[in-house]
Enzyme design. Structure first.
Site, mmCIF file in Angstrom:
data_model
loop_
_atom_site.group_PDB
_atom_site.id
_atom_site.type_symbol
_atom_site.label_atom_id
_atom_site.label_comp_id
_atom_site.label_asym_id
_atom_site.label_seq_id
_atom_site.Cartn_x
_atom_site.Cartn_y
_atom_site.Cartn_z
ATOM 1 C CB SER A 110 -0.822 -0.208 1.333
ATOM 2 O OG SER A 110 -1.556 1.183 1.453
ATOM 3 C CE1 TYR A 132 -3.583 -2.351 5.583
ATOM 4 C CE2 TYR A 132 -3.018 -0.193 5.025
ATOM 5 C CZ TYR A 132 -3.494 -1.450 4.644
ATOM 6 O OH TYR A 132 -3.922 -1.652 3.495
HETATM 7 N N1 LIG Z 1 -8.796 -0.656 -0.294
HETATM 8 C C1 LIG Z 1 -7.792 0.155 -0.262
HETATM 9 O O1 LIG Z 1 -8.058 1.482 -0.270
HETATM 10 C C2 LIG Z 1 -6.361 -0.321 -0.287
HETATM 11 C C3 LIG Z 1 -5.475 0.534 -0.452
HETATM 12 C C4 LIG Z 1 -4.123 -0.051 -0.399
HETATM 13 C C5 LIG Z 1 -3.696 -1.183 -0.467
HETATM 14 N N2 LIG Z 1 -4.963 -2.298 -0.373
HETATM 15 C C6 LIG Z 1 -4.608 -3.547 -0.115
HETATM 16 O O2 LIG Z 1 -5.277 -4.116 -1.103
HETATM 17 C C7 LIG Z 1 -5.542 -5.363 -0.670
HETATM 18 C C8 LIG Z 1 -6.988 -5.888 -1.013
HETATM 19 O O3 LIG Z 1 -7.835 -5.154 0.018
HETATM 20 P P1 LIG Z 1 -9.243 -4.711 0.000
HETATM 21 O O4 LIG Z 1 -9.328 -3.185 -0.023
HETATM 22 O O5 LIG Z 1 -9.675 -5.432 -1.269
HETATM 23 O O6 LIG Z 1 -9.905 -5.386 1.146
HETATM 24 P P2 LIG Z 1 -10.832 -6.382 1.561
HETATM 25 O O7 LIG Z 1 -11.972 -6.321 0.608
HETATM 26 O O8 LIG Z 1 -11.150 -6.278 3.035
HETATM 27 O O9 LIG Z 1 -10.046 -7.696 1.230
HETATM 28 C C9 LIG Z 1 -9.393 -8.310 2.064
HETATM 29 C C10 LIG Z 1 -9.165 -9.949 1.659
HETATM 30 O O10 LIG Z 1 -8.280 -10.463 2.732
HETATM 31 C C11 LIG Z 1 -8.687 -11.585 3.318
HETATM 32 N N3 LIG Z 1 -7.910 -12.102 4.221
HETATM 33 C C12 LIG Z 1 -7.977 -11.340 5.490
HETATM 34 N N4 LIG Z 1 -7.437 -12.200 6.542
HETATM 35 C C13 LIG Z 1 -6.984 -13.348 5.941
HETATM 36 C C14 LIG Z 1 -6.352 -14.429 6.404
HETATM 37 N N5 LIG Z 1 -5.728 -14.396 7.705
HETATM 38 N N6 LIG Z 1 -6.079 -15.487 5.544
HETATM 39 C C15 LIG Z 1 -6.469 -15.308 4.421
HETATM 40 N N7 LIG Z 1 -7.043 -14.289 3.576
HETATM 41 C C16 LIG Z 1 -7.352 -13.158 4.458
HETATM 42 C C17 LIG Z 1 -10.048 -11.501 3.201
HETATM 43 O O11 LIG Z 1 -11.136 -12.425 3.099
HETATM 44 P P3 LIG Z 1 -11.348 -13.485 4.455
HETATM 45 O O12 LIG Z 1 -12.008 -12.462 5.386
HETATM 46 O O13 LIG Z 1 -12.529 -14.211 3.745
HETATM 47 O O14 LIG Z 1 -10.303 -14.144 4.970
HETATM 48 C C18 LIG Z 1 -10.187 -10.555 1.984
HETATM 49 O O15 LIG Z 1 -10.363 -11.474 0.700
HETATM 50 C C19 LIG Z 1 -4.898 -5.624 0.872
HETATM 51 O O16 LIG Z 1 -3.786 -6.076 1.131
HETATM 52 C C20 LIG Z 1 -4.982 -4.189 1.320
HETATM 53 O O17 LIG Z 1 -4.234 -4.035 2.287
HETATM 54 C C21 LIG Z 1 -6.249 -1.846 -0.090
#
Ligand SMILES: NC(=O)c1ccc[n+]([C@@H]2O[C@H](COP(=O)([O-])OP(=O)(O)OC[C@H]3O[C@@H](n4cnc5c(N)ncnc54)[C@H](OP(=O)(O)O)[C@@H]3O)[C@@H](O)[C@H]2O)c1
Length: 268
Positions: A137, A150
């Site tokens: 990120s 984070y």
């Molecule tokens: N949204 C943003 O603004 C943003 C910005 C920068 C970076 N990111 C990064 O992008 C990636 C995706 O994020 P998102 O925004 O799409 O969030 P999200 O919808 O909350 O997705 C997170 C995913 O991680 C899985 N997860 C969490 N804990 C886990 C575990 N212990 N084992 C396996 N899977 C696990 C969750 O599924 P389960 O709960 O089913 O396990 C979910 O599929 C993340 O790395 C996040 O840090 C997001």
């Protein structure tokens, strides 16, 4: 270039960016193994697309991650592309520093990536090919108030990706880094502070797919204007840097000073 017969493994694919990416990879011809903890969500996502295959896992379990990877390769064949996007996010400030919160975030967001890379290495090394994309990120670029755990875990992931890129190149394995800015997903839905340059999910996934499949850049980061702004902030001398960071320091009610100012100016 045709991607038919190519296999991808997307971790963190039960929602948000990972789910969107898995669907796009399937459209581009990949067979895609999708992983996360919520088995039913994965099965729902895979239900209408015969190129998506659900493999539930918890990335904090190193042995379990390795076993799932072996099951994926047994069912779908050698994995060409692994995308690690599992993460959890909770704001936490100095006043409430809780070692357990740090442990939880590092266990999934950082050590989960280490477990994933360790799981895929023997197979990729033996084949002398494979690509590993780690989703960190822009929050990992520098220390941002309220993002202690984070941000530190994402900074660690950026370091890890840089190291692994150099170390694994001689084995024919390409390690890449993905640094998104704010994207509208479940992860950010709970945020009550301003999120500049926030992207719709589809737009973010478009940029991610283009960056991963149509370029060979090490870092795929978006949106570009926000990324460059933050890279400039990173270059500031510390007195100027901290002056800027004080403006985003959350007050005791959890709202950033910048956000409060914006609300005041709007008359809301
Ligand atoms: N949204 C943003 O603004 C943003 C910005 C920068 C970076 N990111 C990064 O992008 C990636 C995706 O994020 P998102 O925004 O799409 O969030 P999200 O919808 O909350 O997705 C997170 C995913 O991680 C899985 N997860 C969490 N804990 C886990 C575990 N212990 N084992 C396996 N899977 C696990 C969750 O599924 P389960 O709960 O089913 O396990 C979910 O599929 C993340 O790395 C996040 O840090 C997001």
């Amino acid at each position: 270039m045709s991607n038919s017969n190519k296999v991808a493994w997307v971790i963190g694919a039960s929602s948000g960016i990972g789910a969107g990416l898995a669907n796009r990879l399937a459209k581009r011809g990949y067979e895609v193994a999708i992983s996360a903890r919520r088995q039913e969500r994965l099965e729902e996502i895979a239900h209408n697309n015969n190129r998506l295959h659900a493999f539930a896992l918890d990335v904090s379990d190193a042995a379990g991650t390795k076993a799932v990877f072996e099951a994926v390769e047994k069912e779908l064949g050698p994995v060409d592309l692994v995308v690690f996007g599992a993460a959890n996010w909770q704001p936490n400030t100095v006043a409430e520093y809780d070692p357990e919160a740090f442990r939880n975030v590092f266990t999934v967001n950082f050590l989960g990536a280490v477990n994933t890379v360790a799981a895929v290495l023997p197979s990729m090394k033996a084949r002398r090919s494979g690509e590993i994309a780690l989703i960190a990120s822009v929050a990992g670029y520098f220390g941002i108030p309220a993002s202690g755990a984070y941000g530190a875990a994402k900074a660690s992931l950026i370091h890890f990706a840089e190291t692994a890129h150099t170390e694994l190149e001689p084995y024919g394995i390409r390690v890449r880094l993905v640094n998104p800015g704010f994207v509208k997903t479940d992860l950010t839905a709970k945020n009550d502070f301003p999120m500049p340059f926030i992207l719709e999910l589809d737009d973010a996934v478009d940029r991610l797919v283009r960056g991963l499949l149509d370029t060979d850049k090490f870092e795929v980061a978006f949106p570009r204007r926000f990324v460059w702004l933050l890279k400039l902030v990173k270059l500031l001398p510390y007195p100027l840097f901290f002056a800027g960071m004080r403006r985003v320091l959350p007050s005791s009610d959890g709202k950033s000073k910048e956000g409060q100012k914006e609300k005041g100016e709007d008359g809301r």
